[in-house]
Design an enzyme around this catalytic site. Structure first.
Site, PDB file in Angstrom:
ATOM      1  N   HIS A  50       0.798  -1.232   0.000  1.00 50.02           N
ATOM      2  CA  HIS A  50       0.000   0.000   0.000  1.00 50.02           C
ATOM      3  C   HIS A  50       0.832   1.284   0.000  1.00 50.02           C
ATOM      4  O   HIS A  50       0.524   2.256   0.696  1.00 50.02           O
ATOM      5  CB  HIS A  50      -0.951   0.018   1.199  1.00 50.02           C
ATOM      6  N   HIS A  55     -10.159   1.861   0.110  1.00 45.33           N
ATOM      7  CA  HIS A  55     -10.134   0.674   0.972  1.00 45.33           C
ATOM      8  C   HIS A  55     -11.308   0.635   1.948  1.00 45.33           C
ATOM      9  O   HIS A  55     -11.135   0.360   3.145  1.00 45.33           O
ATOM     10  CB  HIS A  55      -8.798   0.622   1.720  1.00 45.33           C
ATOM     11  N   GLU A  59     -11.596  -3.703  -3.747  1.00 37.79           N
ATOM     12  CA  GLU A  59     -10.543  -2.742  -4.102  1.00 37.79           C
ATOM     13  C   GLU A  59     -10.312  -2.767  -5.609  1.00 37.79           C
ATOM     14  O   GLU A  59      -9.658  -3.673  -6.122  1.00 37.79           O
ATOM     15  CB  GLU A  59      -9.251  -3.096  -3.363  1.00 37.79           C
TER      16      GLU A  59
HETATM   17  C1  GLA Z   1      -5.300  -5.300   1.374  1.00 36.88           C
HETATM   18  C2  GLA Z   1      -4.305  -6.393   1.455  1.00 36.88           C
HETATM   19  C3  GLA Z   1      -4.506  -7.149   2.733  1.00 36.88           C
HETATM   20  C4  GLA Z   1      -4.440  -6.239   3.927  1.00 36.88           C
HETATM   21  C5  GLA Z   1      -5.420  -5.104   3.762  1.00 36.88           C
HETATM   22  C6  GLA Z   1      -5.397  -4.098   4.901  1.00 36.88           C
HETATM   23  O1  GLA Z   1      -6.572  -5.779   1.153  1.00 36.88           O
HETATM   24  O2  GLA Z   1      -4.350  -7.259   0.346  1.00 36.88           O
HETATM   25  O3  GLA Z   1      -3.576  -8.185   2.832  1.00 36.88           O
HETATM   26  O4  GLA Z   1      -3.152  -5.742   4.098  1.00 36.88           O
HETATM   27  O5  GLA Z   1      -5.222  -4.472   2.521  1.00 36.88           O
HETATM   28  O6  GLA Z   1      -4.302  -3.279   4.856  1.00 36.88           O
END
Ligand code: GLA
Length: 325
Positions: free
Chosen positions: A96, A169, A290
């Site tokens: 991220h 998110h 997402e």
């Molecule tokens: C995404 C990632 C997850 C987790 C979430 C929350 O969905 O793929 O593994 O890290 O974000 O940060």
């Protein structure tokens, strides 16, 4: 500077709460089948909590804008042409966009409008070198309500070649309580990306048939015998890319996007984090949709390119449309 709180209201009764901290969606309320406002997104009790060090430790990024690269980048960085850019990473993997990324910045409120299709436009400048990424970026996040639809649009430009992959998110629970277990899920994807134990794509593209990832027909979400989803799906043609239906509220959500993939994430719980109304939730309390490019695309030449060049505009459009069934 303190984070600001913004509320947008649509004539059809949607109420959207946002903060400029991380250009974050903090609450979304929808009238359910009885007309009762239902809080369908997981958030914290108040905006100040999003900035607390304690909250950041959890790394859930509730409702936040994620970038510069959503998901995981492997190999400690990526190359553009001859140049290797080392990113901030842990054991070679960045998640991220790295630490103190876009989700932890105070964005500016660039423009706002009330009326039938109210919107807010947040903007942020991210400097070259931020977490290792090249290029000074101009970023925009627009949230707009149109009838029963929430539209989120991310755009970005750069002054040097770079890679980019933004997403939102938000964690949805369309009953506003309980679990997502038993919700009906549809995903317009017959293929998904295999991931390794670090959740980095291996590069293999697999068929969903006969796997726990087959949601090509509406299927009740079930978590018996597996730990849930944290899975990049490859989206196909067709307007609706995913939908979710919760029978207690009667709320159905349809997701559309111009992006090639969608990571579905279903945490088992929120650990020790006290989310708003935490006492109302059970195991597998929420699901993220997402909309984005493939994780690790900068290192996998057969994935869609994540390159952004000067003069181009990155554009990620996603919409969440709500109806009662
Ligand atoms: C995404 C990632 C997850 C987790 C979430 C929350 O969905 O793929 O593994 O890290 O974000 O940060």
């Amino acid at each position: 500077m303190k984070p600001t709180e913004i509320q947008l209201n649509s004539p059809s009764g949607l109420k959207l709460d946002l903060t400029n901290y991380g250009a974050t969606l903090t609450r979304l309320q929808i009238p359910d089948k009885h007309g009762v406002l239902t809080d369908v997104v997981i958030g914290l009790a108040n905006v100040e909590e999003y900035t607390s060090e304690d909250y950041k430790k959890y790394n859930f990024c509730l409702g936040a804008t994620i970038g510069r690269y959503a998901g995981r980048i492997s190999g400690g960085g990526f190359s553009i042409g001859e140049n290797f850019y080392e990113l901030s990473h842990q054991d070679g993997v960045q998640l991220h966009g790295g630490k103190h990324s876009l989700d932890q910045q105070l964005w500016l409120v660039d423009q706002m409008e009330e009326g039938d299709t109210p919107f807010v436009l947040f903007s942020l400048k991210s400097n070259a070198g931020d977490n290792g990424y090249p290029g000074n970026l101009n970023l925009f996040a627009k949230y707009q309500l149109e009838n029963n639809t929430l539209k989120i649009t991310y755009t970005a430009t750069t002054d040097a070649p770079t890679v980019i992959n933004l997403t939102n998110h938000a964690y949805f629970n369309l009953d506003g309580q309980g679990t997502t277990h038993g919700n009906e899920l549809y995903v317009n994807a017959s293929r998904y990306l295999e991931v390794d134990e670090r959740l980095v794509p291996t590069g293999r593209i697999l068929n969903v048939e006969d796997t726990p990832y087959d949601y090509t027909e509406k299927t009740a979400l079930h978590f018996k015998g597996h730990y849930g989803l944290d899975t990049p799906f490859i989206l196909e043609e067709g307007k609706i890319k995913a939908s979710l239906y919760a029978k207690h509220s009667g709320i159905q959500m349809n997701v559309t996007t111009n992006q090639p993939a969608m990571v579905l994430f279903t945490p088992q719980d929120f650990g020790g984090l006290k989310v708003r109304n935490s006492e109302l939730f059970q195991g597998f309390p929420a699901i993220c949709f997402e909309c984005q490019n493939f994780p690790d695309a900068p290192n996998q030449p057969h994935f869609p390119s994540a390159l952004l060049l000067p003069g181009e505009t990155y554009r990620n459009e996603m919409s969440y449309q709500f109806e009662i069934k």
